[in-house]
Design an enzyme around this catalytic site. Structure first.
Site, PDB file in Angstrom:
ATOM      1  CG  HIS A   1      -1.898  -1.121   1.246  1.00 39.53           C
ATOM      2  ND1 HIS A   1      -2.681  -1.403   2.342  1.00 39.53           N
ATOM      3  CD2 HIS A   1      -2.210  -2.064   0.315  1.00 39.53           C
ATOM      4  CE1 HIS A   1      -3.448  -2.460   2.079  1.00 39.53           C
ATOM      5  NE2 HIS A   1      -3.171  -2.875   0.860  1.00 39.53           N
TER       6      HIS A   1
ATOM      7  CE1 TYR B   1      -2.560   5.741  -1.240  1.00 38.54           C
ATOM      8  CE2 TYR B   1      -1.079   4.730   0.339  1.00 38.54           C
ATOM      9  CZ  TYR B   1      -2.359   4.983  -0.110  1.00 38.54           C
ATOM     10  OH  TYR B   1      -3.424   4.466   0.564  1.00 38.54           O
TER      11      TYR B   1
END
Lengths: 188, 337
Positions: free
Chosen positions: B120, B124
């Site tokens: 995760h 980004y």
């Protein structure tokens, strides 16, 4: 190991009319759904967590089923195995009148997937969806909704209404069937 | 001494070495599962596995260019903030729970979750490298390091991760996974409602799906842990609601700084409260906020679950129906009516 198991054809425990309430639920060891049921404060029977050891149950009165959704994307695992085993009994399946499902909107389009799966397989309406343990509003709406549902079902026993619109529609129709949509909400 | 036949009696898993260096070590045995949740969650996590490289983020390039400069800056800050939280969770939050595990399989599950949190955090960076420049990226990271509220949110949970109390670790971890991230998740959902950055939103939905499992699992193990300490019930409930309130206040301040200029603060706050309730439920506690306080704009909830309403266009590269390693949809005893 397998010797301890009852054979697959092992007869289920038949519930007497007194033991067979109009609410049947499944809750895993996390007991989230159990907590929701407890707050409804109405008679309910739990589908055994370990049917092979505890034996399956067979109900004898029409009921609404409350189930959590498993998984997060795979249809195969959405309905807990124990619920499948319970519904594989034609007697139980024949008495099912509606389904209420617990889930988590984080699972997106698979939110409460067990609901539509059971609804479609068994041709019964999906009555309501709630998240995790359910909020106070969920408890109120389900209690009021179940009262209404069974009141409506009463005159035409043993058949309860079995036809309903899609699971997420929120139409405020005027006829009896569509009024049941009020019970349903995507979220709390 | 050497003649004793080693058995699993009295043996420990490797994390136990710290306190019992002379004890016999036991390899993990997935064929002897004590808590069925461990296996169920492991299977769910591996079935949900994904990588940002599989999401066609580059399809968002023109949408990114069409955003106003202040929207781009906001997006970068929000995502850097999310990266910060996932970094905390990957390198400390999940790993620190291994020492408190109640079963050897629980230890393994945290290693799985920790890795996914790193995925995760990395996702980004994939958005950044696809859509922006090194200069802008460096700027966003400087902002994250310099932002006191972002720092305070992380340190509020880190103090418990490094503290002496296993139950407080669990509460902190569950609140991070189920509450703290959502002010950040709001923005891509908001954009996807306006049909912009839709592939990025697809990626966020994959993250949301994982977070639900992570929060559920920590919350479940917290409740098992609390069962072993019935004397601490009241204390821990008090602790949980106090920590939740503190984190919620920080969320409001943090979100205010970010979202007020766009006039979105009211709705972001409702979304945070809605998720705060779910965090509490994961821990087995009743919701804290009323239904009116948690009424999120319906289109945001719809963005969470695009489902059947979405036009699944295979060629556009959009759509959240992304799945890998999709196997059989049925099993032998499935619906054998």
């Amino acid at each position: 190991m397998t010797a301890q198991r009852p054979s697959p054809g092992h007869a289920p425990r038949e519930l007497t009319p007194e033991e067979s309430p109009d609410l049947v639920f499944f809750s895993s060891v996390s007991e989230n759904t159990l907590r929701f049921i407890e707050r409804l404060d109405r008679p309910a029977v739990r589908i055994p967590l370990r049917p092979r050891l505890e034996g399956m149950i067979r109900v004898c009165r029409p009921f609404v089923l409350v189930v959590p959704t498993y998984g997060g994307g795979e249809h195969a695992g959405a309905v807990p195995k124990q619920v499948i085993a319970f519904l594989n009994d034609p007697v139980n399946r024949g008495l099912l009148r509606g389904v209420i499902t617990a889930g988590n909107t984080n699972f997106g389009e698979h939110y409460c997937l067990a609901g539509p799966v059971i609804s479609r397989k068994c041709a019964v309406p999906e009555l309501y969806r709630f998240e995790l343990l359910g909020t106070r509003r969920d408890v109120e709406r389900v209690n009021a909704g179940l009262d209404l549902f069974w009141r409506r079902a009463a005159p035409s026993t043993p058949e309860a209404p079995t036809e309903m619109a899609g699971p997420t529609s929120d139409t405020n129709g005027r006829n009896d069937m569509n009024d049941m949509n009020d019970m349903r909400s995507r979220t709390a | 001494m050497t003649s004793t036949i080693p058995t699993d009696r009295g043996s420990i898993t490797p994390p136990g070495y710290r306190h019992q260096p002379t004890a016999r070590l036991r390899p993990i045995n997935w064929n002897r599962v004590e808590d069925e949740k461990d296996l169920e969650i492991w299977n769910r996590l591996t079935a949900n596995f994904w990588l940002p490289e599989k999401v066609p983020l580059s399809n968002d390039q023109s949408a990114w260019q069409a955003l106003a400069p202040h929207e781009r800056t906001l997006t970068m800050r929000v995502f850097t903030g999310l990266t910060m939280l996932d970094t905390v969770q990957a390198t400390v939050g999940e790993i620190c729970q291994i020492q408190d595990a109640r079963t050897e399989h629980e230890e393994a599950v945290y290693t799985n979750i920790a890795f996914m949190q790193s995925v995760h955090a990395r996702s980004y960076s994939s958005v950044f490298s696809t859509l922006t420049s090194t200069r802008e990226i460096d700027e966003a990271y400087r902002w994250a390091i310099g932002n006191d509220l972002l720092q305070a949110r992380c340190k509020k949970v880190l103090q418990h991760y490094y503290g002496p109390d296993p139950l407080k670790r669990k509460v902190s971890s569950t609140l991070l996974s189920s509450l703290l991230l959502y002010a950040g998740f709001y923005l891509p959902l908001h954009f996807s409602v306006r049909a912009t950055l839709t592939n990025t939103a697809d990626m966020i939905r994959l993250i949301l799906r994982d977070k639900a499992v992570h929060g559920y699992y920590s919350g479940y193990k917290y409740q098992r842990g609390l069962e072993a300490h019935p004397d601490r019930r009241d204390e821990m409930e008090g602790f949980t609601y106090v920590l939740l309130d503190e984190l919620y206040q920080l969320e409001l301040e943090y979100s205010g700084e970010l979202y007020e200029p766009l006039g979105l603060l009211e709705d972001v706050s409702a979304f945070v409260r809605y998720n705060a309730n779910k965090a509490l439920m994961n821990l087995g506690y009743p919701a804290r906020f009323t239904a009116d306080e948690t009424t999120v704009r319906p289109e945001i909830l719809a963005a969470l679950a695009p489902g059947s309403d979405e036009n699944h266009d295979f060629f556009s590269g959009s759509g959240s129906s992304y799945v890998i390693g999709k196997a059989e949809h049925t099993s032998d005893d499935d619906w054998d009516f």
